[in-house]
Design a protein around this motif. Structure first.
Motif, PDB file in Angstrom:
ATOM      1  N   PHE A   1       0.946  -1.313  -0.006  1.00  0.00           N
ATOM      2  CA  PHE A   1       0.078   0.033  -0.003  1.00  0.00           C
ATOM      3  C   PHE A   1       0.932   1.174  -0.051  1.00  0.00           C
ATOM      4  CE2 PHE A   1      -2.792  -3.127   1.712  1.00  0.00           C
ATOM      5  CZ  PHE A   1      -3.874  -2.960   1.014  1.00  0.00           C
ATOM      6  N   GLY A   2       1.977   1.298  -0.508  1.00  0.00           N
ATOM      7  CA  GLY A   2       2.992   2.594  -0.473  1.00  0.00           C
ATOM      8  C   GLY A   2       2.837   3.180  -1.757  1.00  0.00           C
ATOM      9  N   MET A   3       3.276   4.526  -1.727  1.00  0.00           N
ATOM     10  CA  MET A   3       3.051   5.327  -2.869  1.00  0.00           C
ATOM     11  C   MET A   3       4.104   5.033  -3.845  1.00  0.00           C
ATOM     12  SD  MET A   3       2.979   9.387  -3.087  1.00  0.00           S
ATOM     13  CE  MET A   3       1.366   9.680  -2.064  1.00  0.00           C
ATOM     14  N   TYR A   4       3.639   4.852  -5.051  1.00  0.00           N
ATOM     15  CA  TYR A   4       4.248   4.630  -6.236  1.00  0.00           C
ATOM     16  C   TYR A   4       5.080   3.218  -6.340  1.00  0.00           C
ATOM     17  CZ  TYR A   4       3.348   9.413  -6.909  1.00  0.00           C
ATOM     18  OH  TYR A   4       2.906  10.562  -7.064  1.00  0.00           O
ATOM     19  N   LYS A   5       4.357   2.289  -5.304  1.00  0.00           N
ATOM     20  CA  LYS A   5       5.060   1.188  -5.404  1.00  0.00           C
ATOM     21  C   LYS A   5       4.158   0.080  -6.416  1.00  0.00           C
ATOM     22  CE  LYS A   5       7.638   1.888  -2.072  1.00  0.00           C
ATOM     23  NZ  LYS A   5       9.078   2.098  -2.188  1.00  0.00           N
TER      24      LYS A   5
ATOM     25  N   ARG B   1       0.916   2.826 -11.815  1.00  0.00           N
ATOM     26  CA  ARG B   1       1.425   3.922 -11.296  1.00  0.00           C
ATOM     27  C   ARG B   1       1.662   3.765  -9.891  1.00  0.00           C
ATOM     28  NH1 ARG B   1       2.197   4.800 -15.640  1.00  0.00           N
ATOM     29  NH2 ARG B   1       1.518   6.376 -17.116  1.00  0.00           N
ATOM     30  N   GLY B   2       1.349   2.814  -9.032  1.00  0.00           N
ATOM     31  CA  GLY B   2       1.444   2.606  -7.823  1.00  0.00           C
ATOM     32  C   GLY B   2       0.791   3.483  -6.717  1.00  0.00           C
ATOM     33  N   ILE B   3      -0.310   4.138  -7.358  1.00  0.00           N
ATOM     34  CA  ILE B   3      -0.872   5.320  -6.496  1.00  0.00           C
ATOM     35  C   ILE B   3      -2.273   4.857  -6.086  1.00  0.00           C
ATOM     36  CG2 ILE B   3      -1.786   6.630  -8.337  1.00  0.00           C
ATOM     37  CD1 ILE B   3      -0.345   8.047  -5.098  1.00  0.00           C
ATOM     38  N   GLY B   4      -2.947   3.963  -6.669  1.00  0.00           N
ATOM     39  CA  GLY B   4      -4.405   3.736  -6.324  1.00  0.00           C
ATOM     40  C   GLY B   4      -4.383   2.926  -4.971  1.00  0.00           C
ATOM     41  N   LEU B   5      -3.867   2.084  -4.590  1.00  0.00           N
ATOM     42  CA  LEU B   5      -3.927   1.541  -3.392  1.00  0.00           C
ATOM     43  C   LEU B   5      -3.569   2.411  -2.375  1.00  0.00           C
ATOM     44  CD1 LEU B   5      -2.744  -2.261  -3.926  1.00  0.00           C
ATOM     45  CD2 LEU B   5      -4.961  -1.553  -3.781  1.00  0.00           C
ATOM     46  N   TYR B   6      -2.678   3.152  -2.551  1.00  0.00           N
ATOM     47  CA  TYR B   6      -2.093   4.232  -1.523  1.00  0.00           C
ATOM     48  C   TYR B   6      -3.317   5.084  -1.204  1.00  0.00           C
ATOM     49  CZ  TYR B   6       0.630   7.656   0.963  1.00  0.00           C
ATOM     50  OH  TYR B   6       0.806   8.553   2.052  1.00  0.00           O
ATOM     51  N   ILE B   7      -3.897   5.624  -2.296  1.00  0.00           N
ATOM     52  CA  ILE B   7      -5.165   6.632  -2.021  1.00  0.00           C
ATOM     53  C   ILE B   7      -6.300   5.744  -1.445  1.00  0.00           C
ATOM     54  CG2 ILE B   7      -6.639   7.845  -3.227  1.00  0.00           C
ATOM     55  CD1 ILE B   7      -4.508   8.844  -4.990  1.00  0.00           C
TER      56      ILE B   7
END
Length: 617
Positions: free
Chosen positions: A566-570, A579-585
């Motif tokens: 759940f990290g940003m840009y992972k 992009r690795g942003i969806g799960l973080y948001i």
């Protein structure tokens, strides 16, 4: 700039924010950094402070100040005891310096860290205290009323000379709290003073009593003893009072009658649960507070009964073991935290003391119990711990977000700088055009990053969004309709096993985003050998509605990526649109609604996300 061979920069922002008056100096004692509190406390200006030696800032230092500071340079364990006097129109102020060695990353001492403490008030209080102490000694001698002071934290009892005369001890005799309590006559007097001290420690009450006392030579006398609490920062830290020999005034009084009346009056008016038990742990006396707690309107309903008749077996067994310990060892139990549960299921937390009740033979004939209901206090403590935990989590999230922002913006900045440098030095026009296109692409990436970061900030700072109850199936149907073309193109199927009546309390815009992210991810990371199948289900569990989103896609290696999922840009798969942003948001949106999310996955089999929607708050 350069200060006598030492390179300095603008005042360090971390040092500026220190809550104490603090300076960092080089080996020449020239000020390198300073906290804002230091500048304000001494009314210094930056231009006249940084780079200046300490002795130029403080002109009234003692002659050996430099020698002392050199000692601190060579011994990092030094604590300074250097006092400084500041003259002003309002009088003199006193400061105490605390120095320690300032070391760099290799452990080399490069200067000093000096903390300044304003001890003016303390010094004036000490001087005033000395004057008052002299006056108090004179008053004690004239009135023959002794003064005593017990420090709970350090277990230290201090008594004046008048009390030494009452005790009939020498000037070098050292008083102890336990010995002082034991000096009162066995039985009523010793039990009473023990209860009074306990009441002061736990409730902060004042008292004044006549009790029997035995001097060091064994002589029994009557004394008048008074006590009151000592406070520090709103907390009781000690007990202080007076002691007077009143033997002549009470010689004609009937001791037994007075003792009975005093005990009865005391316990009936205490705002505490008080009881007396016999050697079989049967209650032979209770006060009104004890009756109220047990839910009876008459003490006769409790007298003669043991704890086994009033409480459940576990509580009663523990209480009986404590009673036997007190009566066999004659050592009181003071302020022990206990949990009592009556047979009708009422539970309360108490701060309990049990004191042996001694007979004339010196053996225990029972015990005196004192309990204070602290259930509300324990609840507040738990609420405070919960608040601290939430605050700690928020702080960790803030620090992590700051690292993410710093890393990503630094990456974009470096990219822009490199491309601009290439553009400046490039002569070929065709290549310049290519670099400009790269700059445009880099600009688009930066804009996307800023939009992502702005969305995360909005989620975590917007506390005014109201959660509303919605039908979960209605939102799922809406999301499926919006994704219809995407699902058809990928031959994806959604199985919805959620009841039509399942309702969740959420921020409506968040739930749409959450469902959209998890469903599109399940399709996006489908297995190449089978069409994507997504199964939705929901259950109620421990105050949460748990939504399960299960797919048959590629799966995730949780051992390798679980802590970064759940990290940003992972990203964890080689997809061009990842992009690795969806799960973080999405995780931030869920937590903003006091929920949580978990994941279970097997590589090549599929992934199941469980989203916990809080039903209560």
């Amino acid at each position: 700039m350069i200060l006598n061979g030492t390179k300095t920069i603008q005042n360090n922002p971390l040092v500026k924010q220190l809550p104490t008056a603090t300076v960092f100096t080089n080996k020449k004692f020239e000020v390198i950094y300073a906290s804002d509190k230091f500048m304000s406390d001494f009314s210094f200006e930056a231009k006249n402070t940084f780079g200046k030696p300490i002795n130029e800032l403080f002109t009234t230092l003692s002659d050996n100040w430099e020698k002392k500071l050199y000692n601190y340079l060579t011994d990092e364990s030094h604590d300074a005891n250097l006092n400084y006097t500041l003259k002003s129109a309002a009088g003199s102020k006193w400061y105490k310096w605390a120095c320690t060695a300032w070391q760099n990353d290799t452990g080399e001492t490069i200067g000093l860290i000096i903390h300044f403490e304003d001890i003016t008030e303390k010094k004036l209080k000490n001087e005033e205290g000395d004057r008052l102490q002299s006056l108090l000694d004179a008053m004690c001698e004239i009135s023959q009323i002794g003064v005593w002071d017990y420090d709970i934290l350090n277990d230290k009892l201090v008594c004046c000379d008048v009390i030494r005369k009452i005790y009939d001890v020498d000037q070098d005799y050292e008083f102890t709290f336990d010995a002082a309590i034991s000096s009162y006559k066995d039985g009523y007097s010793r039990n009473t003073v023990s209860m009074l001290v306990h009441e002061t420690m736990s409730k902060g009450t004042k008292w004044n009593e006549k009790l029997q006392f035995r001097t060091s030579k064994g002589k029994e006398i009557w004394v008048q003893i008074a006590g009151m609490p000592t406070y520090l920062d709103g907390k009781i830290v000690g007990v202080k009072g007076t002691l007077q020999n009143i033997e002549k005034e009470v010689q004609s009084e009937t001791k037994t009658k007075e003792n009975e009346l005093l005990l009865r009056t005391l316990i009936d008016n205490l705002p505490l649960n008080v009881f007396i038990k016999d050697t079989e742990s049967r209650k032979i006396l209770v006060n009104k507070s004890e009756c109220d707690y047990m839910g009876v309107d008459n003490a006769d309903k409790l007298l003669g009964k043991s704890d086994f008749e009033l409480f459940n077996e576990d509580v009663a067994s523990l209480s009986r073991a404590e009673d036997l310990q007190v009566m066999e060892t004659l050592i009181p139990i003071l302020s022990r935290e206990t949990i009592n549960e009556t047979k009708d299921g009422r539970i309360a937390t108490f701060l309990t003391s049990k004191i042996p009740l001694l007979g004339n033979n010196g053996k225990a004939q029972g015990l005196v119990g004192i309990s204070m209901d602290i259930s509300d206090i324990k609840q507040k403590e738990q609420e405070l711990r919960d608040l601290i935990n939430v605050t700690s989590q928020q702080n960790r999230k803030l620090v992590n977000f700051a690292h993410i922002v710093s890393h990503n913006l630094r990456s974009h900045t470096a990219n822009f700088s490199m491309l601009l440098d290439f553009l400046t030095n490039e002569k070929n026009e065709e290549e310049k055009t290519h670099i400009v296109k790269m700059l445009t692409h880099a600009s688009d990436n930066l804009l996307e990053t800023l939009e992502n970061l702005n969305e995360v900030v909005a989620i975590n700072t917007n506390i005014n969004l109201e959660r509303k109850p919605i039908r979960l199936n209605q939102r799922i149907v809406s999301v499926k309709r919006n994704l219809k073309e995407f699902l058809v193109n990928n031959n994806a199927k959604i199985i919805n096993a959620i009841s039509e009546h399942t309702a969740i309390k959420v921020i409506p815009s968040y739930i749409d985003s959450i469902l959209m992210n998890f469903i599109t991810n399940a399709v996006k990371y489908k297995h190449p050998d089978r069409p994507p199948l997504i199964t939705l289900s929901a259950i109620s569990e421990n105050g949460f509605i748990v939504l399960s989103i299960e797919d048959n896609g590629l799966g995730i290696d949780l051992k390798k990526y679980g802590d970064k999922l759940f990290g940003m840009y992972k990203t964890f798969h080689d997809h061009s649109d990842s992009r690795g942003i969806g799960l973080y948001i999405t995780k931030n949106q869920i937590e903003a609604m006091n929920g949580k999310v978990t994941v279970a996955s097997e590589v090549g089999v599929g992934t199941t996300f469980k989203i916990y929607f809080n039903e209560q708050n």
